[in-house]
Design a protein around this motif. Structure first.
Motif, mmCIF file in Angstrom:
data_model
loop_
_atom_site.group_PDB
_atom_site.id
_atom_site.type_symbol
_atom_site.label_atom_id
_atom_site.label_comp_id
_atom_site.label_asym_id
_atom_site.label_seq_id
_atom_site.Cartn_x
_atom_site.Cartn_y
_atom_site.Cartn_z
ATOM 1 N N HIS A 93 27.179 -2.214 -36.257
ATOM 2 C CA HIS A 93 27.636 -2.091 -37.651
ATOM 3 C C HIS A 93 26.589 -1.427 -38.536
ATOM 4 O O HIS A 93 26.914 -0.948 -39.613
ATOM 5 C CB HIS A 93 28.151 -3.431 -38.203
ATOM 6 C CG HIS A 93 27.127 -4.385 -38.742
ATOM 7 N ND1 HIS A 93 26.650 -5.465 -38.037
ATOM 8 C CD2 HIS A 93 26.524 -4.458 -39.954
ATOM 9 C CE1 HIS A 93 25.800 -6.149 -38.784
ATOM 10 N NE2 HIS A 93 25.705 -5.557 -39.952
ATOM 11 N N TRP A 222 31.707 -13.159 -39.388
ATOM 12 C CA TRP A 222 31.178 -14.379 -40.019
ATOM 13 C C TRP A 222 31.681 -15.651 -39.321
ATOM 14 O O TRP A 222 31.787 -16.700 -39.959
ATOM 15 C CB TRP A 222 31.573 -14.463 -41.508
ATOM 16 C CG TRP A 222 31.126 -13.337 -42.357
ATOM 17 C CD1 TRP A 222 31.918 -12.354 -42.873
ATOM 18 C CD2 TRP A 222 29.804 -13.057 -42.835
ATOM 19 N NE1 TRP A 222 31.179 -11.485 -43.626
ATOM 20 C CE2 TRP A 222 29.877 -11.898 -43.620
ATOM 21 C CE3 TRP A 222 28.556 -13.679 -42.666
ATOM 22 C CZ2 TRP A 222 28.768 -11.324 -44.233
ATOM 23 C CZ3 TRP A 222 27.453 -13.118 -43.279
ATOM 24 C CH2 TRP A 222 27.564 -11.954 -44.052
ATOM 25 N N ASN A 336 33.452 -6.845 -45.121
ATOM 26 C CA ASN A 336 32.304 -7.707 -44.837
ATOM 27 C C ASN A 336 31.924 -8.532 -46.069
ATOM 28 O O ASN A 336 31.735 -9.744 -46.004
ATOM 29 C CB ASN A 336 31.133 -6.810 -44.392
ATOM 30 C CG ASN A 336 29.971 -7.597 -43.845
ATOM 31 O OD1 ASN A 336 30.158 -8.540 -43.088
ATOM 32 N ND2 ASN A 336 28.765 -7.230 -44.247
ATOM 33 N N ARG A 340 32.451 -12.611 -46.731
ATOM 34 C CA ARG A 340 31.248 -13.380 -47.071
ATOM 35 C C ARG A 340 31.458 -14.101 -48.408
ATOM 36 O O ARG A 340 31.106 -15.266 -48.569
ATOM 37 C CB ARG A 340 30.039 -12.442 -47.177
ATOM 38 C CG ARG A 340 28.749 -13.191 -47.472
ATOM 39 C CD ARG A 340 27.604 -12.244 -47.747
ATOM 40 N NE ARG A 340 27.826 -11.496 -48.962
ATOM 41 C CZ ARG A 340 27.292 -10.311 -49.239
ATOM 42 N NH1 ARG A 340 26.510 -9.726 -48.378
ATOM 43 N NH2 ARG A 340 27.546 -9.697 -50.384
ATOM 44 N N SER A 659 18.253 -16.315 -42.468
ATOM 45 C CA SER A 659 18.489 -14.869 -42.542
ATOM 46 C C SER A 659 19.569 -14.553 -43.557
ATOM 47 O O SER A 659 20.311 -15.422 -43.995
ATOM 48 C CB SER A 659 18.900 -14.344 -41.165
ATOM 49 O OG SER A 659 20.137 -14.896 -40.788
ATOM 50 N N THR A 660 19.639 -13.281 -43.908
ATOM 51 C CA THR A 660 20.686 -12.829 -44.826
ATOM 52 C C THR A 660 21.009 -11.374 -44.525
ATOM 53 O O THR A 660 20.481 -10.796 -43.564
ATOM 54 C CB THR A 660 20.244 -13.044 -46.298
ATOM 55 O OG1 THR A 660 21.363 -12.738 -47.154
ATOM 56 C CG2 THR A 660 19.104 -12.137 -46.702
ATOM 57 N N GLY A 661 21.895 -10.758 -45.323
ATOM 58 C CA GLY A 661 22.211 -9.339 -45.151
ATOM 59 C C GLY A 661 20.916 -8.536 -45.193
ATOM 60 O O GLY A 661 20.016 -8.859 -45.974
ATOM 61 N N SER A 664 20.501 -7.796 -40.507
ATOM 62 C CA SER A 664 21.335 -7.199 -39.473
ATOM 63 C C SER A 664 20.475 -6.228 -38.676
ATOM 64 O O SER A 664 19.813 -5.371 -39.264
ATOM 65 C CB SER A 664 22.477 -6.413 -40.109
ATOM 66 O OG SER A 664 23.421 -7.288 -40.626
ATOM 67 N N PHE A 680 22.904 -10.213 -35.812
ATOM 68 C CA PHE A 680 23.890 -9.417 -36.552
ATOM 69 C C PHE A 680 24.710 -10.179 -37.571
ATOM 70 O O PHE A 680 25.446 -9.563 -38.359
ATOM 71 C CB PHE A 680 24.823 -8.645 -35.608
ATOM 72 C CG PHE A 680 25.768 -9.484 -34.767
ATOM 73 C CD1 PHE A 680 25.378 -9.928 -33.515
ATOM 74 C CD2 PHE A 680 27.037 -9.780 -35.211
ATOM 75 C CE1 PHE A 680 26.255 -10.677 -32.727
ATOM 76 C CE2 PHE A 680 27.924 -10.519 -34.424
ATOM 77 C CZ PHE A 680 27.519 -10.973 -33.175
ATOM 78 N N ASP A 681 24.609 -11.488 -37.637
ATOM 79 C CA ASP A 681 25.516 -12.173 -38.559
ATOM 80 C C ASP A 681 25.066 -13.606 -38.798
ATOM 81 O O ASP A 681 24.057 -14.062 -38.252
ATOM 82 C CB ASP A 681 26.938 -12.164 -37.963
ATOM 83 C CG ASP A 681 28.013 -12.153 -39.039
ATOM 84 O OD1 ASP A 681 27.663 -12.057 -40.214
ATOM 85 O OD2 ASP A 681 29.204 -12.243 -38.678
ATOM 86 N N ARG A 682 25.841 -14.294 -39.609
ATOM 87 C CA ARG A 682 25.704 -15.736 -39.773
ATOM 88 C C ARG A 682 27.097 -16.339 -39.619
ATOM 89 O O ARG A 682 28.087 -15.617 -39.629
ATOM 90 C CB ARG A 682 25.179 -16.062 -41.187
ATOM 91 C CG ARG A 682 23.714 -15.830 -41.363
ATOM 92 C CD ARG A 682 23.349 -15.865 -42.833
ATOM 93 N NE ARG A 682 23.804 -14.665 -43.516
ATOM 94 C CZ ARG A 682 23.971 -14.567 -44.840
ATOM 95 N NH1 ARG A 682 23.741 -15.606 -45.611
ATOM 96 N NH2 ARG A 682 24.371 -13.434 -45.382
#
Ligand code: ASP
Length: 730
Positions: A93, A222, A336, A340, A659-661, A664, A680-682
């Motif tokens: 992504h 997500w 996305n 979120r 982690s956050t955006g 990735s 890559f995500d949460r």
């Protein structure tokens, strides 16, 4: 250079230390902890007590190459170097924009994937840059030296921004070929100048098809369990002399100072893991009034608007793959954010965050009031901050609508940019808005040119129509005249749209080139309806910008105070933990591979498998994995990538990092400094950790390295890549 780095680091270390003392980073925790730590703090985190087997100096060392030299920023994401020839692993992504731009109906790399069979076949990734943090320096004093007592909040913001640009420009002049950026580390009080190696020639090496890289699509985004092979490979190139350069066939692969060794054996449950990367933004110290604004105003608006826009764009591309390809990146990033935001809304409501934070503030206010001096200094703090969000709430309908004009319609967005550029470029470079300075303008311009390639007037029109309808509900006197006239009635809206979209060549490249050289006066003579509309909107958008700066000035001042008083409060109560917010600079977070319990009687285990993927596979998008996966799985052809206790290849994993955006694409690194996955995500439950992290629900998701290697080597036979990583053919 390294010596200078060391001196700079020492100064930042001592200044940030004061804060970290109250962070509770004592290293006793056995599981993940809150905290996206600036790399200068690594030595203080007692990582070995948490399971790190390396000397922390291997991660960050101002004197010699270390792991952070292997970490890069890839546009808004993170990546890591995994070979000495500039090979980067990041998410599918994160490379999506490049794959989309390179795809055509005939060569549909999004649908079919892309594999360069030799270096010469690697494709230039349009609009992509790769940055590596080279050094950093605390410049708080220099930045704040321009703030004078009598300044208004607006003047304060402007003075600080100008000083940031001045320092950046000076640093770039002293360090040719480097990009400098001053980041605000603690609101209103701590500023750090980062120097980056900025690589402009980035190429696509291998991307699996979306049916792997985006398996599960938005349904699974997500969520956990997850079976998305969200990875791809890029390569950074530089001029033959090693300096960053624009794309040229003569360029050579970049040689990073350090690359991450890949461990094909992956991880086990409970293993220590860490992420290094560029987390974007968190708001952990914001007030209950901010959370209420998010919960009641901004997030619902965003969800509603994006749902509407996504539906329109999907419909526009439904019958024509070429149109679908043009719109794919926008749809993906909106979807996305939309999902979120829904996760955050749910979390805010279910966990009663506003009330909880308000209760904390009552305690803090009592602490402030208990001391006359403190009360004098901080007594009105919350009232001042709350007033800003109250004002934002009052203006939300108008302001969101005005902003959405140019975001929903990329064509109007470009016209706004042209008009803005004409005004900004009259000013001395240092006084311009971010993105318009002489050092970065070419890059900003390229971004808009790339967007222009994806213009699709019919869907642009329908988005603009929706925004105009929304703005027709705002009192006419608050709108610029041209806009007020346009939105008078449903007929006037249609007439106005007919007028805007009449040409077949709306804002064509030739107009862009011409108009970007013009002054504001010259622009008024350009016979182009979008440009004329943008000119009419400009004074209102400028007012909005100034209002934002005024708010920024107020918030920066009062959040700075809030942070200080919280620090005093935390010092008085050692159970309280303060952690710096993310701000898109390089950070470290640590955790463990572990599952969690999202609800009563439910436990989510930390690994998924190919068998689990096949069980989900309906053959219909987004659950339509390529048939080779089922074939190899049926033949139990797992290469070296079997995880014994699962009796399968693990696809994705769950771990308790913070982690956050922007994280990735971050490498998931084991205790020995080896790459074992790609973040890559949460989970849906963890989306709320942008506002508050908690071990109970905060889990990040990564693709397991064994799945990456199995797909790359076995399913797609990319043996040259596997060999480049130092392994034999699978
Ligand atoms: N998938 C996420 C994103 O793209 C990464 C995260 O926020 O954890 O924003």
């Amino acid at each position: 250079m390294r010596n200078r780095v060391c001196q700079r680091v020492c100064s930042i270390l001592s200044s940030i230390f004061a804060v970290l003392v109250v962070l509770g980073v004592d290293g006793k925790s056995a599981c993940g902890d809150e905290g996206m730590f600036p790399v200068s703090e690594i030595g203080r985190l007692n990582l070995q007590a948490r399971g790190l087997e390396l000397d922390p100096k291997e991660i960050f060392n101002a004197e010699k190459p270390c792991l952070i030299d292997a970490i890069c920023r890839v546009n808004g994401c993170t990546g890591s170097f995994i070979s000495s020839h500039g090979l980067i692993i990041t998410n599918h992504h994160c490379a999506y924009g490049a794959i989309q731009k390179l795809s055509t109906r005939e060569n549909d790399y999004l649908a079919n994937g892309f594999l360069a069979s030799s270096r010469a076949e690697e494709l230039s990734a349009p609009g992509y840059t790769v940055r590596i943090t080279e050094s950093f320096e605390d410049v708080s004093e220099k930045v704040l030296s321009v703030v004078e007592p009598g300044m208004s909040f607006l003047e304060r913001t402007k003075a600080i921004q100008k000083q940031q640009r001045t320092l950046e420009q000076a640093a770039e002049e002293q360090n040719p070929g480097r990009r400098a950026e001053v980041a605000e580390m603690f609101v209103g009080e701590r500023y750090v100048l980062f120097l980056y190696v900025n690589i402009k020639d980035v190429r696509l090496v291998f991307a699996p098809p979306s049916s792997i890289g985006n398996f599960g699509g938005e349904v699974d985004n997500w969520e956990w369990p997850r079976h998305t092979g969200d990875f791809s490979f890029l390569r950074a190139y530089v001029a033959p002399d090693g300096s960053p350069a624009d794309y040229s066939p003569d360029n050579v692969p970049f040689q990073p100072k350090r690359f991450l060794p890949v461990n094909p054996r992956g991880t086990e449950e409970n293993d220590f893991v860490m992420l290094l990367g560029y987390p974007g933004r968190t708001a952990r110290h914001n007030t209950a009034s901010f959370l209420k604004f998010e919960q009641d105003i901004r997030l619902p608006y965003l969800v509603e608007t994006y749902q509407r826009e996504i539906a329109r764009l999907e419909q526009a591309g439904a019958e024509d793959r070429a149109i679908a390809l043009k719109l794919a990146s926008r749809i993906k990033s909106m979807a996305n954010v939309e999902k979120r935001s829904r996760g955050q809304l749910r979390g805010l409501q279910q966990l009663r965050f506003v009330e909880r934070r308000a209760a904390e503030e009552t305690e803090l206010q009592a602490f402030i009031n208990a001391d006359p001096q403190r009360r004098e200094k901080f007594g009105d703090l919350f009232a001042e901050i709350n007033a800003v969000y109250a004002e934002m709430t009052d203006h939300a309908e108008l302001e969101f609508g005005l902003r959405q004009l140019g975001t929903g319609s990329p064509i109007l967005g470009l016209a706004n940019f042209i008009v803005d550029a004409a005004h900004e470029r009259q000013k001395p470079s240092l006084e311009r808005e971010r993105g318009f300075g002489d050092n970065v303008f070419a890059q900003t311009r390229e971004r808009f040119e790339l967007q222009q390639r994806d213009f699709h007037p019919p869907s642009d029109r329908s988005a603009l129509e929706a925004t105009l309808i929304q703005l027709s509900k705002v009192e006419a006197s608050k709108l610029p005249v041209a806009l007020a006239n346009a939105v008078k009635s449903s007929e006037s809206i249609q007439q106005f749209l007919d007028h805007l979209y009449q040409s077949n060549e709306i804002l064509a490249a030739s107009i862009l080139n011409k108009t970007l050289e013009m002054t504001p006066g010259e622009l008024t003579n350009v016979d182009e309806p979008f440009i004329q509309f943008a000119i009419a909107l400009y004074p209102t958008l400028l007012e909005l910008r100034e209002r934002d700066k005024d708010r920024e000035g107020r918030l920066s001042r009062y959040y700075g105070d809030l942070f200080n008083v919280k620090r005093e409060f935390a010092a008085a109560d050692s159970s309280r933990v303060l952690v710096p917010d993310a701000n898109a600079t390089l950070r470290l977070t640590v955790g463990r591979v572990e599952g969690y319990s999202p609800a009563d009687a439910i436990y989510k285990a930390p690994f998924t498998t190919v068998a689990g993927l096949l069980a989900k596979n309906t053959g219909l998008d987004p659950f339509d994995a390529p048939p080779q996966i089922a074939q190899l799985h049926a033949a139990r052809d797992f290469g070296n990538y079997l995880k014994a206790n699962l009796n399968d290849v693990p696809v994705a994993m769950l771990y308790s990092t913070d982690s956050t955006g922007g994280n990735s694409g971050s490498p998931v690194i084991n205790a020995r400094g080896e790459l074992v996955g790609v973040n890559f995500d949460r989970t849906f439950d963890a989306t709320i950790n942008d506002f508050a992290w908690d071990h109970a629900y905060s889990r990040s998701i990564g693709v397991d390295i064994r799945y990456v290697l199995w797909i790359t080597g076995k399913v797609y036979g990319a043996t040259a890549l596997i060999e480049e990583l130092g392994f034999e053919r699978p």
